[in-house]
Design an enzyme around this catalytic site. Structure first.
Site, mmCIF file in Angstrom:
data_model
loop_
_atom_site.group_PDB
_atom_site.id
_atom_site.type_symbol
_atom_site.label_atom_id
_atom_site.label_comp_id
_atom_site.label_asym_id
_atom_site.label_seq_id
_atom_site.Cartn_x
_atom_site.Cartn_y
_atom_site.Cartn_z
ATOM 1 N N TYR A 93 -10.996 -55.695 24.756
ATOM 2 C CA TYR A 93 -10.359 -56.613 23.811
ATOM 3 C C TYR A 93 -11.384 -57.064 22.778
ATOM 4 O O TYR A 93 -12.459 -57.565 23.118
ATOM 5 C CB TYR A 93 -9.782 -57.835 24.522
ATOM 6 C CG TYR A 93 -9.177 -58.818 23.553
ATOM 7 C CD1 TYR A 93 -7.965 -58.541 22.939
ATOM 8 C CD2 TYR A 93 -9.845 -59.986 23.203
ATOM 9 C CE1 TYR A 93 -7.411 -59.413 22.019
ATOM 10 C CE2 TYR A 93 -9.297 -60.871 22.284
ATOM 11 C CZ TYR A 93 -8.086 -60.572 21.696
ATOM 12 O OH TYR A 93 -7.549 -61.435 20.779
ATOM 13 N N VAL A 94 -11.036 -56.855 21.514
ATOM 14 C CA VAL A 94 -11.908 -57.257 20.411
ATOM 15 C C VAL A 94 -11.230 -58.413 19.683
ATOM 16 O O VAL A 94 -10.174 -58.224 19.060
ATOM 17 C CB VAL A 94 -12.160 -56.092 19.438
ATOM 18 C CG1 VAL A 94 -13.039 -56.552 18.283
ATOM 19 C CG2 VAL A 94 -12.795 -54.923 20.160
ATOM 20 N N ASP A 137 -0.877 -42.974 13.270
ATOM 21 C CA ASP A 137 -0.271 -44.272 12.937
ATOM 22 C C ASP A 137 -1.315 -45.207 12.328
ATOM 23 O O ASP A 137 -1.419 -46.371 12.710
ATOM 24 C CB ASP A 137 0.351 -44.907 14.178
ATOM 25 C CG ASP A 137 1.413 -45.954 13.834
ATOM 26 O OD1 ASP A 137 1.899 -45.933 12.681
ATOM 27 O OD2 ASP A 137 1.755 -46.772 14.696
ATOM 28 N N LYS A 139 -2.375 -47.681 9.885
ATOM 29 C CA LYS A 139 -1.684 -48.652 9.040
ATOM 30 C C LYS A 139 -2.410 -49.985 9.154
ATOM 31 O O LYS A 139 -3.218 -50.179 10.082
ATOM 32 C CB LYS A 139 -0.226 -48.797 9.477
ATOM 33 C CG LYS A 139 -0.051 -49.267 10.912
ATOM 34 C CD LYS A 139 1.416 -49.331 11.303
ATOM 35 C CE LYS A 139 1.589 -49.787 12.756
ATOM 36 N NZ LYS A 139 3.009 -49.827 13.151
ATOM 37 N N PRO A 140 -2.162 -50.935 8.253
ATOM 38 C CA PRO A 140 -2.883 -52.208 8.306
ATOM 39 C C PRO A 140 -2.748 -52.942 9.635
ATOM 40 O O PRO A 140 -3.697 -53.582 10.093
ATOM 41 C CB PRO A 140 -2.256 -53.009 7.158
ATOM 42 C CG PRO A 140 -1.842 -51.964 6.174
ATOM 43 C CD PRO A 140 -1.357 -50.819 7.012
ATOM 44 N N ASN A 142 -2.752 -51.713 12.481
ATOM 45 C CA ASN A 142 -3.599 -51.067 13.485
ATOM 46 C C ASN A 142 -5.072 -51.061 13.092
ATOM 47 O O ASN A 142 -5.866 -50.306 13.655
ATOM 48 C CB ASN A 142 -3.122 -49.638 13.747
ATOM 49 C CG ASN A 142 -1.884 -49.612 14.610
ATOM 50 O OD1 ASN A 142 -1.583 -50.584 15.302
ATOM 51 N ND2 ASN A 142 -1.147 -48.512 14.575
#
Length: 707
Positions: A93-94, A137, A139-140, A142
């Protein structure tokens, strides 16, 4: 981040769940603590996928491939279990926030920061492609912005280069506005597809708007395939590179190595625009200070190889669900004349209320009320039911304001488990955000507006074939019966948006598979005389009207008649109205509603409707009947105690109604229309539209024609 819901597990694979980070078509992503105390993002795959052994094999293979990634700019896969009852995977987790949220809050980025972002994301894709993967995929949403740089996340639909994907070729998978033209066409994709998506992301970051515009998915896909990107406002030094990334042909796009040279090295100092560093830090602090919550209702976590023994009540509900599914495969769930004693020896059954929202002063909504009432009566007469149904109606007065207010009153009542949106395009879209906020499933029966194209991100489901896919029954008739050598799509620009779906369907998506296709545009407010005279010289040419105004369609029909054109003429239900019905004799029409009295598959319903109401069932009565049956099908699932889970249950459990099969594509969450998707073919005769056939039965018309 959302709180855990009562139906969520407390732990998965030894990971203690803390909250929901998000949910999509494939599953739910949770924030969790690992057995060693580390924070992880844990994705649990929906159980409908787990039942497919082929999916498990692909999930295992692609998880193993993703685990190879050691890039600084991706999030590593820490552990996974493809053999669990619901497969899952955990990544580091970031803490940070998505680029999509940052753009919504702070707007476009300066040129220097866009270039630095491009350097990091190009490096991430370089590592992804070297590992033998295509992300598919980008996209912003992600792209995660962390204090030390961006991370490319969510490899949920990534696949190995040259390997079988989670869906087969021919399916459109990805996010409209950021997927490549080859993805939009459902073709095989490789690394150049990710380059195209990266160009879209950087153009959005530089200008604040997607390069192929906003709106419905079909319109965005059309522009992606056919039109040039809108790069106005992109800094001059970035424009050539982004324009090259957005080339239509994969071979014309730059390689990742060329992009790395163009963008240069990532510089950690001041890589975020002003204001964002503090927001990223604050977001991280909020998450890391979270306490571990108390166990949820499912404290034993159903996501184990050996599920807990079900309670007697769950066994009853599961048995009911199995019974409904079995009946749906061969005949509808409403068996006429079936009766039973309400309740049981243990007392009355639980009650589930379904609400119907529409303009109660109109005949079409009253027809839906009657259809829904009949479904409730038939359900409550079943001896094997596990709950009783009740129907509540609410008047939206035919306006957006009335719809929103009435929907708010309905969802405030906890006994309401679903709302049937029976109203018009002017009213139903206003109920969508209200129902979504409350987590109540809104089932749209009749409305067909581009404002409903985004229901896959809400708690709503469109129960009908929409104009987004074009006039399906008419197109099938052209393909298998008429088979013209040439078809002209007359695009009426008076209401250009209403006709765009038909134009896209036959030009971009190739719905029309026979003959040559041409488009004739008619300027807004002008007549159809010139087009009609041109068509009259070729009497075998088929005409497909693309527009939604009955008066304009009537003018087109009259012009064709006056010019002497005698070929095929067709359109969709939106042109049906008094002006057109008078002028459009002989036209073929595709609709989203059946005629229960004329369709052999709905005659039992029509007979019961006549017995109860002393009149033949009008249009949309059978569709509202099905909406109640479909809701009851979902409510029979084990998680039916939580109304917020109904949409998910309906999505994962296809059902055969009397008007169509309700089955939804897992990624786009749109109604699948290839098989019994709810298109019906009519022909205008003597001032009315006469039912001819269901979409799936049109092939029989071809047999009759040749016999």
């Amino acid at each position: 981040m959302e709180r855990l819901r009562p139906a969520d597990p407390s732990s998965v694979g030894g990971h203690r769940l803390v909250g929901r980070l998000g949910a999509g078509g494939m599953g739910v992503v949770y924030l969790a603590r690992s057995p060693h105390g580390a924070w992880v993002a844990l994705k649990v795959i929906r159980e409908e996928y787990a039942g497919d052994p082929g999916f498990r094999a692909r999930f295992r293979r692609e998880t193993e491939l993703a685990a190879r990634l050691t890039s600084r700019w991706t999030v590593p896969v820490l552990t996974a279990d493809a053999d669990a009852r619901a497969p899952w995977l955990a990544t580091a987790y970031v803490p940070g926030l998505p680029l999509s949220e940052a753009l919504a809050l702070y707007g476009p980025w300066p040129s220097g920061q866009v270039r630095t972002l491009g350097a990091a994301l190009a490096a991430a894709l370089d590592d992804v492609h070297r590992a033998g993967l295509v992300h598919r995929d980008v996209k912003p949403a992600n792209v995660l912005l962390a204090a030390d740089g961006p991370r490319l996340i969510d490899f949920g639909i990534a696949r190995a280069v040259g390997a079988t994907a989670l869906t087969t070729d021919g399916s459109v998978i990805g996010s409209p506005g950021y997927l490549s033209p080859e993805q939009a066409r459902g073709r095989t994709v490789g690394p150049p597809s990710d380059v195209f998506s990266l160009g879209c992301v950087l153009a959005r970051t530089a200008t604040g708007r997607p390069p192929f515009g906003a709106g419905g998915a079909a319109a965005v896909l059309y522009r992606t395939v056919r039109e040039d990107p809108d790069l106005a406002g992109v800094p001059e030094e970035l424009a050539p590179t982004l324009r090259a990334c957005l080339a239509k042909e994969p071979g014309d796009r730059p390689t990742i190595s060329r992009l790395l040279s163009s963008f240069g090295e990532f510089t950690a100092e001041s890589w975020l625009p002003p204001g964002l560093p503090a927001l990223v830090a604050d977001r991280a602090a909020r998450v890391l200070d979270l306490p571990v919550p108390e166990p949820t209702a499912l404290s034993e976590a159903p996501f184990t190889d050996t599920p807990p023994a079900p309670s007697r009540r769950r066994l009853l509900i599961a048995s009911a669900a199995a019974g409904v599914s079995a009946v749906g495969g061969g005949s509808a769930w409403w068996r006429w004349g079936r009766s039973g004693t309400p309740g049981s020896a243990k007392g009355p059954l639980p009650n589930r209320t379904i609400a119907l929202l529409g303009d109660l002063s109109t005949a079409v909504v009253q027809a839906q009320v009657r259809g829904a009432q009949l479904a409730v009566v038939q359900h409550n007469a079943r001896s094997d039911r596990t709950f009783d149904l009740a129907l509540r109606t609410a008047d939206d007065q035919g306006t957006a304001a009335g719809s929103a207010a009435a929907a708010a009153r309905l969802v405030a009542a906890r006994e309401v488990y679903a709302v049937i949106g029976a109203g018009t395009n002017a009213a139903v879209p206003a109920a969508v955000p209200v129902c979504t906020e409350a987590g109540v499933c809104l089932l749209v029966t009749r409305a067909d507006s581009t404002a409903l194209n985004g229901t896959n991100t809400t708690s709503s489901l469109n129960l009908r074939s929409t104009r987004t896919t074009g006039p399906g029954a008419v197109v099938k008739y052209l393909n298998v019966v008429a088979r013209p050598a040439r078809t002209v799509v007359v695009h009426d620009l008076t209401d250009a948006d209403d006709g765009e779906a038909t134009v896209r369907g036959v030009t971009v998506y190739g719905m029309l598979t026979v003959g040559r296709v041409e488009v004739a545009e008619v300027a807004g407010g002008t007549g159809f005389t010139d087009v009609a005279h041109g068509l009259a010289a070729h009497p075998d040419t088929a005409v497909l009207f693309a527009g939604g105004l009955p008066a304009r369609a009537a003018a087109c029909a009259q012009a064709l008649t006056d010019a002497g054109h005698r070929g095929f003429h067709g359109g969709d239900e939106h042109i049906l109205g008094r002006p057109f019905l008078k002028a459009g004799t002989g036209w073929w029409i595709s609709t989203g509603y059946c005629d229960p009295s004329a369709d052999p598959k709905t005659r039992a319903f029509a007979a019961a409707y006549r017995t109860r109401y002393r009149t033949a069932p009008p249009p949309w009565a059978a569709e509202a009947y099905d909406a109640v049956g479909y809701a009851a099908h979902g409510l029979a699932a084990p998680s039916s105690d939580e109304r917020e889970s109904l949409r998910a249950e309906l999505m994962r459990r296809p059902w055969q109604g009397i008007t169509r099969r309700y089955s939804y594509e897992s990624q786009t969450q749109y109604l699948e229309t290839d098989q019994d998707g709810g298109w019906f073919l009519y022909r205008v005769e003597n001032g009315r539209a006469r039912f001819v056939a269901r979409h799936d039965d049109i092939k029989n018309l071809a047999k009759k024609k040749t016999s």
